[in-house]
Design an enzyme around this catalytic site. Sequence first.
Site: not given
Ligand code: ADP
Length: 628
Positions: A215, A437, A440, A513
């Site tokens: 994601p 901490e 670690h 951990d």
């Molecule tokens: P996904 O569909 O893979 O979950 P999104 O395309 O919705 O991710 O990305 C969410 C936000 O993250 C985008 O609106 C952008 O602001 C940022 N983002 C993610 N990947 C990039 C990238 N490669 N370059 C620039 N911004 C990005």
Amino acid sequence: MFDNNNENNPVRKPLMFYVLTAVTVILLLNMFIFPLLMTRQVQVIGYSDFITWVEEGKVSEVSLAQDSDQIIFVATNDIGQEELYKTAVFPDEGLIERLQKANVKFSAEIPTQNNMLLSFVLSWVLPIVIFMGLGRLLSNQLGKRMGGGMNALSFGKANAKIVADKETGVTFADVAGEEEAKDALKEIVDFLEHPDKYAGIGAKLPKGALLVGPPGTGKTMLAKAVAGEAKVPFFSISGSEFVEMFVGMGAAKVRDLFKQANEKAPCIVFIDEIDTIGKKRDGAGAIGGNDEREQTLNQLLTEMDGFDGKKGVVILAATNRPESLDPALLRPGRFDRRIPVELPDLQGREAILRVHAKNVRCSGGIDLKEIARATSGASGAELANIINEAALRAVRLGRNEINQNDLMESVETVIAGYQRKNAVMSETEKRIVSYHEIGHALVAAMQTHSAPVTKITIIPRTSGALGYTMQVDEDEHYLMSKEELRNKIVTLTGGQAAEELVFHSITTGASNDIEKATKLARGMITRYGMGDFGMVAMETVTNQYLGGDTSLSCSAAYSEKIDDQVVALVKEARAKADTILRENETKLHELAEYLLKKETITGEEFMQILNAKPAQPVLTAEQETAEK
Ligand code: ADP
């Protein structure tokens, strides 16, 4: 004030109100109104009276049905009203003559026919109309309650609000990193721009491409960029929007989507989270199966097969669970292209930060590389969030541009949550956290193959962490050696080891951990061939992009052995951490007290104190082997 302003918020009449009203109306109509309207009381009189009335001119209309044994007639009663009467047929040959003489209308029809029609309308048609109206009303109410304002009874008719973006306004330049994905998608852009070039040679372009990755890596953005570059409309819908309350509605939505897309071709159709409808059909059938989802998926497959690829409708879909997709979706002619959109590497992260930093005012001397280094494993969405958090922090602190500190602080915010400045920790607890901490950090610093410590803090965070030690590698790592993994586990056990050494007791503070150490140790034994089983896969990853869940692929007997080895490995690591800390106890106290006083210390401060007096020398590789 108690009044919550009902004028703006009209109370909706409950459904029950409408139901009760309709039922009452029908009952009343049936009980009182219909009988009055329909039945003009038919009174029976003798034949002689009938003849007398005819002669007196009281009878106006007579029905002489041939096969009936009665005469039905209309006559005026004593108070001057017309009423319906009947009398038994009597052999009377002069009747017709008598009627003609008295100027009575006679026919073979029953004079109540008009009434019968009325009775039919009132007792059959009207209730049906009322019930249909009621049904409509109910379904509208239901639709509104379901949030869509749509008619719940309109089966087979999609009311999807699938609106195409005329211009997404996103281009490939907005998507930083992800070069391979962009290259793969550029071909689709070219196809949409010059379809003739491909048609001329007879090439068939893929109808669909599947963007696969964790994601927030920019899958949606990439799809929008394809539409933006090719300047074609962009239809976007999420897989979950196809999942409807009634069987068949999802399929109807799919039909509708493709119909609209065909009308707008060339265009891009983007289906996010396609796994919601595209899950493997497991043949569970009616029991436990999901008919609605399967119908929707079947419809999608049919539509994909059916539409003309040359028209220029390209379907892009995104998922972060590619392993759960139905193989039928991945067949040639459907989503036959699979485009990985992975988490960005060091360069990619820097590029993404740069793209987003353009939108905010930055002070000079910002080092985005440092931020990129500190955010290993972060997605594009998280990086965008880091820049935004930094801007918010700058505003909070009354500045009009962001600086490096804002960025570093927001890295921690995104990773560990906000600082809980007003969380009150007792002095004893603070001391325990401080030793934990430093435990670690000291164990990490005293081993080879471990990333340098950059920050140690005991300020609680909203995520629940009471403190943490940040280690940042100089370079990006794609591989981890057995030694690195082992040392990582040793570092993870260092916190609890310090607690036990100093306080002779342990707390719940090491749960995270422990989880991480167990996961690493398990991975070493079951997946990386670093345990006693050699190169045998004991577990497989089932969820590559979402947390990396694993499932056991060995017998119960081996499962027990795995557990034994995991326990042994972590125990061994803990023993090593104990040794390191015991040998450096003075440093441990010195550093922990310093951290307790300052709450947050940098990697340099830590190293300065550590190196101030000759501490325990860093273990050489040979010593490490000897220890093992
Ligand atoms: P996904 O569909 O893979 O979950 P999104 O395309 O919705 O991710 O990305 C969410 C936000 O993250 C985008 O609106 C952008 O602001 C940022 N983002 C993610 N990947 C990039 C990238 N490669 N370059 C620039 N911004 C990005």
